[in-house]
Structures are given as C-alpha cells and as structure tokens.
Scaffold this motif. Sequence first.
Motif, PDB file in Angstrom:
ATOM      1  N   ILE A   4      -1.716 -20.932 -32.695  1.00  0.00           N
ATOM      2  CA  ILE A   4      -2.616 -22.134 -32.090  1.00  0.00           C
ATOM      3  C   ILE A   4      -4.006 -21.423 -31.625  1.00  0.00           C
ATOM      4  CG2 ILE A   4      -2.715 -23.664 -29.997  1.00  0.00           C
ATOM      5  CD1 ILE A   4       0.215 -23.348 -30.041  1.00  0.00           C
ATOM      6  N   GLU A   5      -5.147 -21.924 -32.421  1.00  0.00           N
ATOM      7  CA  GLU A   5      -6.209 -21.525 -32.087  1.00  0.00           C
ATOM      8  C   GLU A   5      -7.157 -22.009 -30.858  1.00  0.00           C
ATOM      9  OE1 GLU A   5     -10.296 -20.585 -34.956  1.00  0.00           O
ATOM     10  OE2 GLU A   5      -8.363 -19.732 -35.764  1.00  0.00           O
ATOM     11  N   CYS A   6      -7.670 -21.360 -30.222  1.00  0.00           N
ATOM     12  CA  CYS A   6      -8.363 -21.642 -29.074  1.00  0.00           C
ATOM     13  C   CYS A   6      -9.915 -20.929 -28.978  1.00  0.00           C
ATOM     14  CB  CYS A   6      -7.651 -21.510 -27.772  1.00  0.00           C
ATOM     15  SG  CYS A   6      -6.067 -22.168 -27.749  1.00  0.00           S
ATOM     16  N   PHE A   7     -10.562 -21.508 -28.106  1.00  0.00           N
ATOM     17  CA  PHE A   7     -12.121 -21.198 -28.101  1.00  0.00           C
ATOM     18  C   PHE A   7     -12.329 -20.916 -26.702  1.00  0.00           C
ATOM     19  CE2 PHE A   7     -16.540 -20.404 -27.769  1.00  0.00           C
ATOM     20  CZ  PHE A   7     -16.641 -19.382 -28.565  1.00  0.00           C
ATOM     21  N   ALA A   8     -12.521 -19.944 -25.864  1.00  0.00           N
ATOM     22  CA  ALA A   8     -12.426 -19.837 -24.647  1.00  0.00           C
ATOM     23  C   ALA A   8     -13.428 -18.646 -24.175  1.00  0.00           C
ATOM     24  CB  ALA A   8     -11.155 -19.428 -24.009  1.00  0.00           C
ATOM     25  N   HIS A   9     -13.917 -18.798 -22.836  1.00  0.00           N
ATOM     26  CA  HIS A   9     -14.680 -17.670 -22.337  1.00  0.00           C
ATOM     27  C   HIS A   9     -14.260 -16.852 -21.609  1.00  0.00           C
ATOM     28  CE1 HIS A   9     -18.193 -19.836 -23.950  1.00  0.00           C
ATOM     29  NE2 HIS A   9     -17.229 -20.899 -23.948  1.00  0.00           N
ATOM     30  N   HIS A  10     -13.105 -16.237 -21.522  1.00  0.00           N
ATOM     31  CA  HIS A  10     -12.621 -15.319 -20.587  1.00  0.00           C
ATOM     32  C   HIS A  10     -12.762 -13.913 -21.066  1.00  0.00           C
ATOM     33  CE1 HIS A  10      -9.635 -18.421 -19.699  1.00  0.00           C
ATOM     34  NE2 HIS A  10      -9.299 -18.647 -20.881  1.00  0.00           N
ATOM     35  N   GLY A  11     -12.789 -12.966 -20.292  1.00  0.00           N
ATOM     36  CA  GLY A  11     -13.239 -11.524 -20.440  1.00  0.00           C
ATOM     37  C   GLY A  11     -13.760 -10.895 -19.186  1.00  0.00           C
ATOM     38  N   VAL A  12     -13.667  -9.641 -18.803  1.00  0.00           N
ATOM     39  CA  VAL A  12     -14.363  -8.984 -17.894  1.00  0.00           C
ATOM     40  C   VAL A  12     -15.721  -8.831 -18.045  1.00  0.00           C
ATOM     41  CG1 VAL A  12     -14.361  -6.568 -16.939  1.00  0.00           C
ATOM     42  CG2 VAL A  12     -12.367  -7.529 -17.689  1.00  0.00           C
ATOM     43  N   PHE A  13     -16.250  -8.769 -19.405  1.00  0.00           N
ATOM     44  CA  PHE A  13     -17.696  -8.720 -19.573  1.00  0.00           C
ATOM     45  C   PHE A  13     -18.458 -10.046 -19.374  1.00  0.00           C
ATOM     46  CE2 PHE A  13     -15.656  -4.967 -21.725  1.00  0.00           C
ATOM     47  CZ  PHE A  13     -16.271  -4.186 -20.938  1.00  0.00           C
ATOM     48  N   GLU A  14     -19.590  -9.888 -18.981  1.00  0.00           N
ATOM     49  CA  GLU A  14     -20.528 -11.252 -18.664  1.00  0.00           C
ATOM     50  C   GLU A  14     -20.778 -11.776 -20.231  1.00  0.00           C
ATOM     51  OE1 GLU A  14     -22.056 -14.305 -17.384  1.00  0.00           O
ATOM     52  OE2 GLU A  14     -21.191 -13.067 -16.036  1.00  0.00           O
ATOM     53  N   PHE A  15     -20.997 -11.114 -21.171  1.00  0.00           N
ATOM     54  CA  PHE A  15     -21.222 -11.738 -22.529  1.00  0.00           C
ATOM     55  C   PHE A  15     -20.027 -12.338 -22.974  1.00  0.00           C
ATOM     56  CE2 PHE A  15     -19.799  -7.403 -23.833  1.00  0.00           C
ATOM     57  CZ  PHE A  15     -18.818  -7.777 -24.800  1.00  0.00           C
ATOM     58  N   GLU A  16     -18.766 -11.985 -22.855  1.00  0.00           N
ATOM     59  CA  GLU A  16     -17.343 -12.549 -22.995  1.00  0.00           C
ATOM     60  C   GLU A  16     -17.547 -14.232 -22.485  1.00  0.00           C
ATOM     61  OE1 GLU A  16     -13.840  -9.843 -23.879  1.00  0.00           O
ATOM     62  OE2 GLU A  16     -14.927  -9.235 -22.037  1.00  0.00           O
ATOM     63  N   LYS A  17     -17.927 -14.051 -21.195  1.00  0.00           N
ATOM     64  CA  LYS A  17     -17.944 -15.269 -20.376  1.00  0.00           C
ATOM     65  C   LYS A  17     -19.008 -16.272 -20.869  1.00  0.00           C
ATOM     66  CE  LYS A  17     -15.370 -14.242 -16.127  1.00  0.00           C
ATOM     67  NZ  LYS A  17     -14.879 -13.044 -16.454  1.00  0.00           N
ATOM     68  N   ARG A  18     -20.255 -15.569 -21.341  1.00  0.00           N
ATOM     69  CA  ARG A  18     -21.277 -16.410 -21.752  1.00  0.00           C
ATOM     70  C   ARG A  18     -21.216 -16.937 -23.053  1.00  0.00           C
ATOM     71  NH1 ARG A  18     -24.833 -12.852 -21.011  1.00  0.00           N
ATOM     72  NH2 ARG A  18     -24.627 -11.905 -23.378  1.00  0.00           N
ATOM     73  N   GLU A  19     -20.708 -15.997 -24.173  1.00  0.00           N
ATOM     74  CA  GLU A  19     -20.558 -16.502 -25.539  1.00  0.00           C
ATOM     75  C   GLU A  19     -19.143 -16.998 -26.118  1.00  0.00           C
ATOM     76  OE1 GLU A  19     -21.920 -12.966 -27.521  1.00  0.00           O
ATOM     77  OE2 GLU A  19     -23.653 -12.813 -26.520  1.00  0.00           O
ATOM     78  N   GLY A  20     -18.176 -16.656 -25.263  1.00  0.00           N
ATOM     79  CA  GLY A  20     -16.881 -17.107 -25.567  1.00  0.00           C
ATOM     80  C   GLY A  20     -16.099 -16.416 -26.926  1.00  0.00           C
ATOM     81  N   GLN A  21     -14.979 -16.539 -27.089  1.00  0.00           N
ATOM     82  CA  GLN A  21     -14.473 -15.990 -28.529  1.00  0.00           C
ATOM     83  C   GLN A  21     -13.119 -16.611 -28.731  1.00  0.00           C
ATOM     84  OE1 GLN A  21     -12.853 -11.903 -27.494  1.00  0.00           O
ATOM     85  NE2 GLN A  21     -13.887 -12.460 -25.481  1.00  0.00           N
ATOM     86  N   VAL A  22     -12.526 -16.399 -29.847  1.00  0.00           N
ATOM     87  CA  VAL A  22     -11.337 -17.053 -30.071  1.00  0.00           C
ATOM     88  C   VAL A  22     -10.224 -16.630 -29.644  1.00  0.00           C
ATOM     89  CG1 VAL A  22      -9.778 -17.325 -32.220  1.00  0.00           C
ATOM     90  CG2 VAL A  22     -12.211 -18.001 -32.377  1.00  0.00           C
ATOM     91  N   PHE A  23      -9.410 -16.989 -28.998  1.00  0.00           N
ATOM     92  CA  PHE A  23      -7.720 -16.487 -28.680  1.00  0.00           C
ATOM     93  C   PHE A  23      -6.971 -17.370 -29.517  1.00  0.00           C
ATOM     94  CE2 PHE A  23     -10.627 -15.995 -25.134  1.00  0.00           C
ATOM     95  CZ  PHE A  23     -10.346 -14.889 -24.565  1.00  0.00           C
TER      96      PHE A  23
END
Length: 118
Positions: A4-23
């Motif tokens: 189940i592919e999702c796109f979210a903005h989780h992570g410790v780093f600011e760029f992870e929250k800003r850019e998001g990534q696939v989970f």
Amino acid sequence: MTGIECFAHHGVFEFEKREGQVFVVDLVLGIDTRPAAASDALVDTVNYGSLVADVKAAVERDPVDLIETVVQRIADTCLFDSRVEWARVTLHKPDAPIDATFSDVALTITRTRGNAHD
C-alpha cells in the motif's frame, strides 16, 4: 494486503517533513472468516477497500518524527474494526536518509485487541 503506497512527510529531518517521501504498508490481519464464508456477504467481513483508504489516510496525515509512531497509528486503525483480532503491520521507508547503500528500512509490529496501545 501488501504494497500500500502512501506519500507522507514523516521524519526527524526538516527536509523530510518539507519534501515528503514514499512509505509502503504491508498488513496481515487476524480475522474469523467463517461468518463471511457462510453468508458470502461483505458485511460479514472486513471491507479491505475501506480499510486501505483508512490506512492510507492515517499514514498521510499529521507528520511525526518516527516511523514507530506511524506504525502504531496504522495498527490502531486496523483494530478499530472489532472483527480484527490482531494486526501485523510493516511500514517500509525505502528512501530513508541513510548514507549507505540499502534496499529498505522497515518496522514490523504485531498488536492484538488487548495490547493495541502497549
């Protein structure tokens, strides 16, 4: 249910929250399928289409730092349906910011109705 592919903005780093990534989420559910097998009625089992939509929404809302928080959120979503006796949830973060060659970062938990928040 796997992949189940999702796109979210989780992570410790600011760029992870800003850019998001696939989970990616994999689910294994413990349910008694006998009522649905006897009736052949969707109402007697977990509606997987609705569950996937709910899981996707749970992953994609409210950014947090840790995948541990997200995977617990997913388990809670699965256990909301009283027919689900237990849920095994794997959350993959294939693009985790690690300075090494790797294929995946994943966390798997199993929660039962009695330990949903343990």
